[in-house]
Design an enzyme around this catalytic site. Sequence first.
Site, mmCIF file in Angstrom:
data_model
loop_
_atom_site.group_PDB
_atom_site.id
_atom_site.type_symbol
_atom_site.label_atom_id
_atom_site.label_comp_id
_atom_site.label_asym_id
_atom_site.label_seq_id
_atom_site.Cartn_x
_atom_site.Cartn_y
_atom_site.Cartn_z
ATOM 1 N N ASP A 119 -11.707 -1.186 0.934
ATOM 2 C CA ASP A 119 -11.893 -0.188 0.149
ATOM 3 C C ASP A 119 -13.350 -0.283 -0.196
ATOM 4 O OD1 ASP A 119 -11.701 1.576 -2.303
ATOM 5 O OD2 ASP A 119 -9.577 1.105 -2.522
ATOM 6 N N HIS A 154 -5.047 2.548 -5.087
ATOM 7 C CA HIS A 154 -5.848 2.117 -3.853
ATOM 8 C C HIS A 154 -5.016 1.187 -2.866
ATOM 9 C CE1 HIS A 154 -9.863 3.282 -5.766
ATOM 10 N NE2 HIS A 154 -9.136 3.326 -6.545
#
Length: 492
Positions: A125, A22
């Site tokens: 995110d 990520h």
Amino acid sequence: MTVNGKEPMVHAVCVPFAAQGHITPMLQLAKFLNSKGIYITFVNTQHNHHCMLSSNGPDSLKGTSSFRFETFPDGLPPSNANGFRDVFPLLLSLRVNCPQPFMELLYRINDPSTGSPPITLIISDIHMPFARDVARMFGDCPLVLFYPPSPCSFLAYAHLDNLLDKDILPFKGPDFMSDGSLNKKPENLAPSMKGIQLKDFPSFIRSTDKDHPLFKYMRDLVERAYGVPLIFNTFKALDQEILNDISNLLVSSPIYTIGPLHCLANNLAQDNTELGSLGCNLWKEDIKTLEWLDSKEPNSVLYVSFGTTLFMTNEQLIEFSWGLANSKYPFLWIIRPDMVIGGGSSIIPPEFLDEVKDRGMLSSWCAQEKVLNHPSVKVYLSHSGWNSTLESISSGVPLICWPSYADQPINCWYSCEKLGVGLEMEGITRRDVEEIITEAMDSKKGKEIKKRTMEWKSLVKEAISLRGSSTLECDRFMNYLLSLKDQNNISN
Ligand code: UDP
């Protein structure tokens, strides 16, 4: 403070979920935006920040005058582990322990005495559960959500309630993993999911408990996206049908398809520039892997890596090793120090090492993008992480997919069934491993997936070209950011 010699129009605080798969695409997005004139504060957890410093050196996160790194605590006890936090405790801690420190950080960054421009927006995110609430509490700060895994996994999460309503989920009985239940093909899903089996869904659906916490997790994740701009790391041609179906579900969320991000970031910020050299690796890169590849014939090497969070048992490791050895191809195999449950590369049988000494290289971490672009690499045996899938397709390297959990099964399905760039490895006996490697490296089917991958590679090139779909999407996103410039009224 200036960006590229100009007053920055926007200050974006980028907060990735605290795992390598990520952090890397968020960093690529941030670098890309910075190259377009956006001032960036990139926020890692303190734990990861320390791992990065220890892997890459004490100066590695100094940033630039318009790209700063900041940290906040992840709320878990300190540990000496080399980068890896167990995902589930981490998720819980992020929800419970992190809103307050993250909020305090925003106020600190926003103080004019720090020398940075006022915060204009947060790019978070989607897996950071607190971002939406914190943005609201922080003067209704504009928020953009970034979804780094595959769009098809998002669509699958969005189907959870559909599967529960039809009583397809939860699974019935303790043997559902082996009694054929996973082979069921649910009907009336979104058109782009036609033909999918339950085994292909993200592993989080694998439960007999309708109240399983992961069901709530998936539902919450999708709900967070309602009404918020959402970025996917893909390009239109690759995911057109999936994106259409997502747009039909998220009618009030502007969707931006900006990818493959590693290609966009590389285009604008070469390694040898100040911006290009910024990195956030949790592990140290072994440059000998590239030297070793230099010594190999073009198009001859199998690259093997299972990403950053997959674990193997010792038995699997041994079977896999012998399958690899018996296939007789040259290979580069990445074994993270923490990859084997209860051990490390030291458990690898010495007879195996002896057998492959002239044709195999083992390493704990490499510059994967460079490896995949090396002319010697022919096929990538992968865990089907989305970044790895994109990196492989962009390099024209077909895949052998051995998915384990999270979005990996659906990425495998998408790669093999929809894109035609991979072959699935269904078992992990030494025979399974040897057979699938031979098929991918040297068979008609192997040639077919190579051909399809090369076709996708040229579509990647097209997407990131001057008038390509991802470039146009970036322009559209930049216009949105420009529209925020005058809305900046966040007070300290
Ligand atoms: N990676 C790397 N070196 C390695 C192994 C992996 O740089 O030796 C990078 C890889 O290029 C990718 C990321 O780690 O960008 C893994 O992300 P992915 O989504 O493929 O899988 P995850 O580990 O998140 O499941």
